[in-house]
Design an enzyme around this catalytic site. Structure first.
Site, PDB file in Angstrom:
ATOM      1  N   TYR A  43      -8.379 -73.408  -0.172  1.00 19.68           N
ATOM      2  CA  TYR A  43      -7.406 -72.331  -0.412  1.00 19.68           C
ATOM      3  C   TYR A  43      -7.824 -71.095   0.357  1.00 19.68           C
ATOM      4  O   TYR A  43      -9.004 -70.727   0.365  1.00 19.68           O
ATOM      5  CB  TYR A  43      -7.315 -71.987  -1.908  1.00 19.68           C
ATOM      6  CG  TYR A  43      -5.979 -72.403  -2.467  1.00 19.68           C
ATOM      7  CD1 TYR A  43      -4.822 -71.731  -2.080  1.00 19.68           C
ATOM      8  CD2 TYR A  43      -5.862 -73.471  -3.346  1.00 19.68           C
ATOM      9  CE1 TYR A  43      -3.585 -72.119  -2.548  1.00 19.68           C
ATOM     10  CE2 TYR A  43      -4.626 -73.864  -3.819  1.00 19.68           C
ATOM     11  CZ  TYR A  43      -3.488 -73.186  -3.411  1.00 19.68           C
ATOM     12  OH  TYR A  43      -2.269 -73.572  -3.868  1.00 19.68           O
TER      13      TYR A  43
ATOM     14  N   GLU B 283      -5.471 -67.957   0.744  1.00 22.10           N
ATOM     15  CA  GLU B 283      -4.370 -66.976   0.763  1.00 22.10           C
ATOM     16  C   GLU B 283      -4.838 -65.694   1.424  1.00 22.10           C
ATOM     17  O   GLU B 283      -5.945 -65.202   1.158  1.00 22.10           O
ATOM     18  CB  GLU B 283      -3.891 -66.693  -0.653  1.00 22.10           C
ATOM     19  CG  GLU B 283      -3.068 -67.831  -1.223  1.00 22.10           C
ATOM     20  CD  GLU B 283      -2.745 -67.634  -2.698  1.00 22.10           C
ATOM     21  OE1 GLU B 283      -3.233 -66.665  -3.303  1.00 22.10           O
ATOM     22  OE2 GLU B 283      -2.008 -68.464  -3.238  1.00 22.10           O
TER      23      GLU B 283
ATOM     24  N   ASP C 173      14.298 -69.013  18.682  1.00 15.05           N
ATOM     25  CA  ASP C 173      13.719 -70.164  17.988  1.00 15.05           C
ATOM     26  C   ASP C 173      13.523 -71.227  19.068  1.00 15.05           C
ATOM     27  O   ASP C 173      14.460 -71.918  19.442  1.00 15.05           O
ATOM     28  CB  ASP C 173      14.687 -70.632  16.892  1.00 15.05           C
ATOM     29  CG  ASP C 173      14.206 -71.910  16.212  1.00 15.05           C
ATOM     30  OD1 ASP C 173      13.217 -72.506  16.685  1.00 15.05           O
ATOM     31  OD2 ASP C 173      14.837 -72.316  15.217  1.00 15.05           O
TER      32      ASP C 173
ATOM     33  N   THR D 204       8.597 -74.619  15.835  1.00 14.20           N
ATOM     34  CA  THR D 204       7.839 -75.691  15.207  1.00 14.20           C
ATOM     35  C   THR D 204       6.729 -76.028  16.193  1.00 14.20           C
ATOM     36  O   THR D 204       6.762 -75.615  17.354  1.00 14.20           O
ATOM     37  CB  THR D 204       8.696 -76.954  14.979  1.00 14.20           C
ATOM     38  OG1 THR D 204       9.259 -77.327  16.238  1.00 14.20           O
ATOM     39  CG2 THR D 204       9.802 -76.720  13.981  1.00 14.20           C
TER      40      THR D 204
ATOM     41  N   LYS E 298       7.144 -80.756  18.092  1.00 16.51           N
ATOM     42  CA  LYS E 298       8.140 -81.388  18.973  1.00 16.51           C
ATOM     43  C   LYS E 298       7.541 -81.473  20.379  1.00 16.51           C
ATOM     44  O   LYS E 298       6.535 -82.161  20.550  1.00 16.51           O
ATOM     45  CB  LYS E 298       9.437 -80.588  18.912  1.00 16.51           C
ATOM     46  CG  LYS E 298      10.041 -80.549  17.502  1.00 16.51           C
ATOM     47  CD  LYS E 298      11.404 -79.888  17.510  1.00 16.51           C
ATOM     48  CE  LYS E 298      12.103 -80.017  16.188  1.00 16.51           C
ATOM     49  NZ  LYS E 298      11.817 -78.971  15.235  1.00 16.51           N
TER      50      LYS E 298
ATOM     51  N   ARG F 293       2.786 -81.204  12.277  1.00  9.38           N
ATOM     52  CA  ARG F 293       3.999 -80.607  11.698  1.00  9.38           C
ATOM     53  C   ARG F 293       3.629 -79.250  11.133  1.00  9.38           C
ATOM     54  O   ARG F 293       2.897 -79.155  10.144  1.00  9.38           O
ATOM     55  CB  ARG F 293       4.534 -81.473  10.555  1.00  9.38           C
ATOM     56  CG  ARG F 293       4.806 -82.890  10.894  1.00  9.38           C
ATOM     57  CD  ARG F 293       5.724 -83.526   9.886  1.00  9.38           C
ATOM     58  NE  ARG F 293       7.088 -83.196  10.212  1.00  9.38           N
ATOM     59  CZ  ARG F 293       7.793 -83.812  11.163  1.00  9.38           C
ATOM     60  NH1 ARG F 293       7.269 -84.784  11.865  1.00  9.38           N
ATOM     61  NH2 ARG F 293       9.026 -83.438  11.405  1.00  9.38           N
TER      62      ARG F 293
HETATM   63  N1  PLP Z   1      14.588 -74.773  14.562  1.00  8.19           N
HETATM   64  C1  PLP Z   1      15.060 -75.707  15.410  1.00  8.19           C
HETATM   65  C2  PLP Z   1      15.715 -75.268  16.687  1.00  8.19           C
HETATM   66  C3  PLP Z   1      14.948 -77.055  15.104  1.00  8.19           C
HETATM   67  O1  PLP Z   1      15.450 -77.979  15.922  1.00  8.19           O
HETATM   68  C4  PLP Z   1      14.318 -77.424  13.883  1.00  8.19           C
HETATM   69  C5  PLP Z   1      14.157 -78.836  13.486  1.00  8.19           C
HETATM   70  O2  PLP Z   1      14.593 -79.759  14.036  1.00  8.19           O
HETATM   71  C6  PLP Z   1      13.868 -76.415  13.034  1.00  8.19           C
HETATM   72  C7  PLP Z   1      14.009 -75.105  13.405  1.00  8.19           C
HETATM   73  C8  PLP Z   1      13.304 -76.724  11.684  1.00  8.19           C
HETATM   74  O3  PLP Z   1      12.067 -77.259  11.715  1.00  8.19           O
HETATM   75  P1  PLP Z   1      11.463 -78.045  10.443  1.00  8.19           P
HETATM   76  O4  PLP Z   1      12.171 -79.341  10.393  1.00  8.19           O
HETATM   77  O5  PLP Z   1      10.039 -78.130  10.809  1.00  8.19           O
HETATM   78  O6  PLP Z   1      11.707 -77.189   9.244  1.00  8.19           O
END
Ligand code: PLP
Length: 434
Positions: free
Chosen positions: A51, A53, A207, A233, A236, A242
């Site tokens: 842990y 935090e 994002d 993320t 990918k 993950r």
């Molecule tokens: N943002 C985008 C552009 C995504 O394609 C994804 C998932 O495919 C996410 C956020 C969300 O990620 P997670 O599935 O890890 O919550």
């Protein structure tokens, strides 16, 4: 402490089957990849026991001497991966995944009911960019707690309609515009999006979940020159565990200290203890991302996606936007009299894994008119352009089988009738494709 194989054969057997499935099939889901054994080793290590935090040097628990160093190492490598060391950017590596990372940013920068604009889900955006169903149901927490209005692709070109976004933003006056997508085969014009955001005083968040590996390797435009915040993320194209990550500009933006706001939105706002095993595994993945092999890999991803696109076009398929500049492509199957859901079903039986996907103009997300195909996972397995040409030929065979099976399916042509028909009959042509 006997191995899982001895203690829990039921679970062990299922994991073995999944391992075999991953190894023996063709993995074409654009958001998936194969992590290195090193990433898996750290992810399965004793770091999961702790842990911690808080942030490095300021924790709510004792015993964090090494965890502090691991998190700091991860932060340094994350900044270095995007050439941000020494620049006025900071990073939080604690988000548990992509969706929590995005929600932490909204929590930090927005007030409930503030307005956001993101790419429409049916045009390639992600749920967390503010999806509301066509019947008005707010199924994402982003659209529950904030007011969202989508922007769209130009259906004629398949490219983001930046001019429509500019017009809509000037009326809707969002506090944040989100650049980024889950199913967009082109690079994004962040400079133009910055200009639009500035014209209405909005934050610009990228994002880059799908493309973060490509951006790290410098083969796609970097959002960092234009955005206030960048989320991703890490599992990918980046090929890590993950997890999620948030980069923010240091100092005040629109009167807000983004660093403070984002760090406290992650903890204590939305999360408790960080997943230290994931942070450690991410640190390892980011070390790999700094090697020359990683750049070569990402270059190959682009070459492979492009070879796949060219072959599919030669075979007579329509691609949204006419091709690809990144790791994925979208095939519009509507002119073939077939839908993405049926093709996904048949290809799955042939151990070719991809997903059905909406294409611009679609009416249904359950039976959309397209499929999304990604190159990262098979490129990790060493596939080159000539292999992807064969993959295109396999997909073409699968689509033709799907057309035949659909034509033979009795009944009203519902997806469930099709699936039942496939389940209750033998199709040697699918076995041969497998
Ligand atoms: N943002 C985008 C552009 C995504 O394609 C994804 C998932 O495919 C996410 C956020 C969300 O990620 P997670 O599935 O890890 O919550």
């Amino acid at each position: 402490n006997a191995p899982v194989e001895e203690q829990d054969s039921e679970l062990f057997d299922l994991i073995q089957r999944e391992r075999l499935r991953q190894r023996s099939g063709l993995e074409l889901i654009a958001s998936e990849n194969f992590t290195s054994l090193g990433v898996q080793e750290v992810n399965g290590s004793c770091l999961t026991n702790k842990y911690s935090e808080g942030l490095p040097g300021a924790r709510y628990y004792g015993g964090n001497e090494y965890i502090d160093q691991i998190e700091s190492l991860c932060q340094q490598r994350a900044l270095a991966a995007y050439r941000l060391d020494g620049k006025d950017w900071g990073v939080n590596v604690q988000p548990l995944s992509g969706s929590p990372a995005n929600f932490a940013v909204y929590t930090a920068l927005l007030q409930p009911h503030d307005r956001v604009m993101g790419l429409a889900l049916a045009h390639g955006g992600h749920l967390t960019h503010g999806h509301v169903t066509p019947s008005g149901v707010r199924i994402s927490a982003t659209s529950v707690y904030f007011e969202s209005m989508p922007y769209y692709l130009d259906e004629a070109t398949g490219l983001i309609d930046y001019e429509q976004l500019r017009r809509d933003a000037s009326l809707f006056r969002p506090k944040m515009i989100i650049a980024g997508a889950s199913a967009y085969p082109r690079d994004i014009d962040y400079a133009k999006m910055r200009e639009i955001a500035d014209s209405v005083g909005a934050y610009l968040m990228a994002d880059m979940a799908h493309v973060s590996g490509l951006v790290a390797a410098g083969v796609l435009t970097s959002p960092f020159d234009y955005c206030d915040v960048v989320t991703s993320t890490t599992h990918k194209s980046l090929r890590g565990p993950r997890s999620g990550i948030i980069f923010y500009k240091k100092g005040e933006t629109n009167g807000l200290d983004l660093e403070r706001a984002i760090n406290s939105a992650v903890f204590p706002g939305l999360q408790g203890g960080p997943h230290n095993h994931a942070i450690g595994a991410l640190a390892f993945a980011l070390k790999q991302a700094a090697q020359p092999e990683f750049k070569a890999y990402q270059n190959q991803v682009i070459l492979n996606a492009s070879a796949l696109a060219t072959r599919l076009i030669d075979l007579g398929y329509d691609l949204v936007s006419g091709g690809t500049e990144n790791h994925l492509l979208l095939v519009d199957l509507r002119s073939k009299g077939i839908d993405g859901a049926r093709v996904e079903t048949i290809l799955d039986l042939a151990s070719i894994t991809l997903n059905k996907n909406s294409v611009p103009g679609d009416k249904s997300a359950i039976m959309p008119g397209g499929i999304r195909i990604g190159a990262p996972a098979l490129t990790t397995r060493g596939f080159l352009e000539e292999d992807f040409i064969k993959v295109a030929d396999f997909i073409d065979r699968g689509i033709k089988i799907t057309q035949d099976v659909k034509a033979k399916t009795p009944g009203a042509g519902k997806l469930k009738d099709f699936k039942a028909f496939v389940r209750s009959n033998e199709f040697p042509e699918i076995e041969q494709l497998r």
